[in-house]
Design a protein around this motif. Structure first.
Motif: not given
Length: 400
Positions: A251-259
């Protein structure tokens, strides 16, 4: 005619002088302070500076008849460096407001300085709910997302899907602690359990010992309470250890389009995450995304779009207040609705939290992506009132 001309010139001069008097120093100056060289450089970085410039250009480059200027700096994820820059900007460089502020420890430090000096900060890059909780400020605003919204989105979705036992890999600073705590509370409230946690240094390159502990825990879900390059590295190394092949979910709890872009769809496919913006959501977001891409070579995530929104709303608030004086602008920011490509139907609570919808997203399989940067399926929209903490329960002393 000569008398009329002199009278007209006098009126113009008086109006110009009045505008200059209402905007201190004959200009409005905004500082973008964030990580431009470290683990969060893609998360916000120089692209957030471009987003701020876009907002100023879209507003016409001026407010109250005076020019709007941008300055920016790299805080290197260090609160002491950020604090020194903030004090210099406020004390000697006539900066009126500081925005973005990636890294929770940095944002908390700069917000405390803003409270002391009666200066506005609008945080789009940091996540801790303390910014609008016990460490809230009458001049502090939290715009793009926070740890509670991430926990409600990603944590809630996985518990409902059977992921009812968790082990956390947590970044060892304020943001990581807050994200772990918020998600743990949400998991437990929904009948799940937390079987363990381990904390890792910011910007570590070796997750092997941490992943082995997660693997041996037997938890169904390994929660990555980190961000940026830390999350990317953890996911890459988890694949090497066979974490997901062994039946555990990440679970990537803070993951955005950039990552996701940095990691690639092959490695990121199937991940569930929560963002406050997706460029390919509708026609308006697509137009904004393509304009942003022309300037930066990348599509915007919620930090970039949130920074655009924050700068735009700040300028609108100055216009509404008729001055850039802090108390008046802060009052306007609390009162005004937010309506732009990022914060549609947004409202600002008495603790400075901007309430707006969040989006539960799933990373597409490579074969399902129709064009570059087409990375997400939108699984659900989370209304702002569900995503964020009720101000009366936030612990902020400003809330009556």
């Amino acid at each position: 005619m000569r008398k009329n001309l002199i009278a007209s010139l006098a009126i113009v001069l008086a109006s110009s002088t009045a505008a200059l008097a209402d905007a201190s120093d004959g200009k409005v100056k905004i500082g973008i302070l964030n990580d431009q060289s470290g683990v969060y450089a893609d998360f916000g970085g120089k692209s957030s500076v471009e987003a701020a410039k876009m907002a100023i250009e879209d507003y016409g480059g001026k407010v109250l008849g005076v020019p709007v200027e941008i300055v920016d700096a790299d805080h290197q994820n260090k609160p002491d460096i950020a604090s020194n820059i903030a004090r210099q900007w406020y004390d000697t460089e006539q900066v009126d407001a500081i925005m973005e502020l990636t890294t929770s420890s940095v944002a908390l430090a700069v917000q405390a300085i803003g409270k002391e000096k009666k200066k506005i900060d609008i945080v789009t890059g940091a996540a801790t709910t303390e910014l609008t909780g016990k460490q809230c400020s009458p001049y502090g605003f939290h715009w793009a997302y926070d740890t509670h919204a991430l926990a409600v989105g990603t944590g809630g979705a996985l518990v409902k899907q059977g992921g009812d036992s968790w082990f956390f890999l947590t970044a060892d600073y304020a943001f990581g602690y807050s994200l772990e705590q918020q998600t743990s509370d949400f998991v437990k409230a929904n009948g799940g359990s937390v079987v363990g946690a381990v904390r890792h240094p910011l910007a570590t390159t070796d997750f092997s010992s941490f992943l082995l502990q997660a693997q041996s825990s037997g938890a169904k879900v390994v929660g990555l309470a980190n961000a940026g390059a830390d999350t990317q590295n953890a996911i890459k190394q988890a694949a090497e250890f066979g974490i997901t092949q062994g039946g555990q979910r990440l679970a990537a709890l803070l993951f955005t389009l950039a990552e996701v872009h940095g990691l690639g769809l092959e490695a990121a496919q199937g991940l569930t995450l929560t963002e406050g913006f997706y460029w390919n959501r509708d026609e308006d977001s697509q137009k904004f995304g393509k304009r942003f891409f022309e300037r930066t070579g990348k599509m915007p995530n919620m930090v970039h779009a949130g920074t655009y929104s924050a700068v735009l709303q700040y300028l609108k608030a100055i216009d509404k207040a008729g001055t850039d004086e802090t108390e008046a602008v802060s009052k306007a920011l609390h009162e005004m609705p937010v309506d732009d490509v990022f914060g549609r139907g947004g409202t600002v609570g008495p603790n400075g939290r901007m309430f707006h919808d969040m989006y539960l997203l799933e990373v597409k399989k490579p074969g399902d992506s129709k064009e570059p940067w087409d990375y997400f399926n939108v699984l659900a929209t989370i209304p702002g009132k569900e995503a964020y903490i009720d101000p009366t329960k936030s612990g902020c002393e400003l809330v009556k």
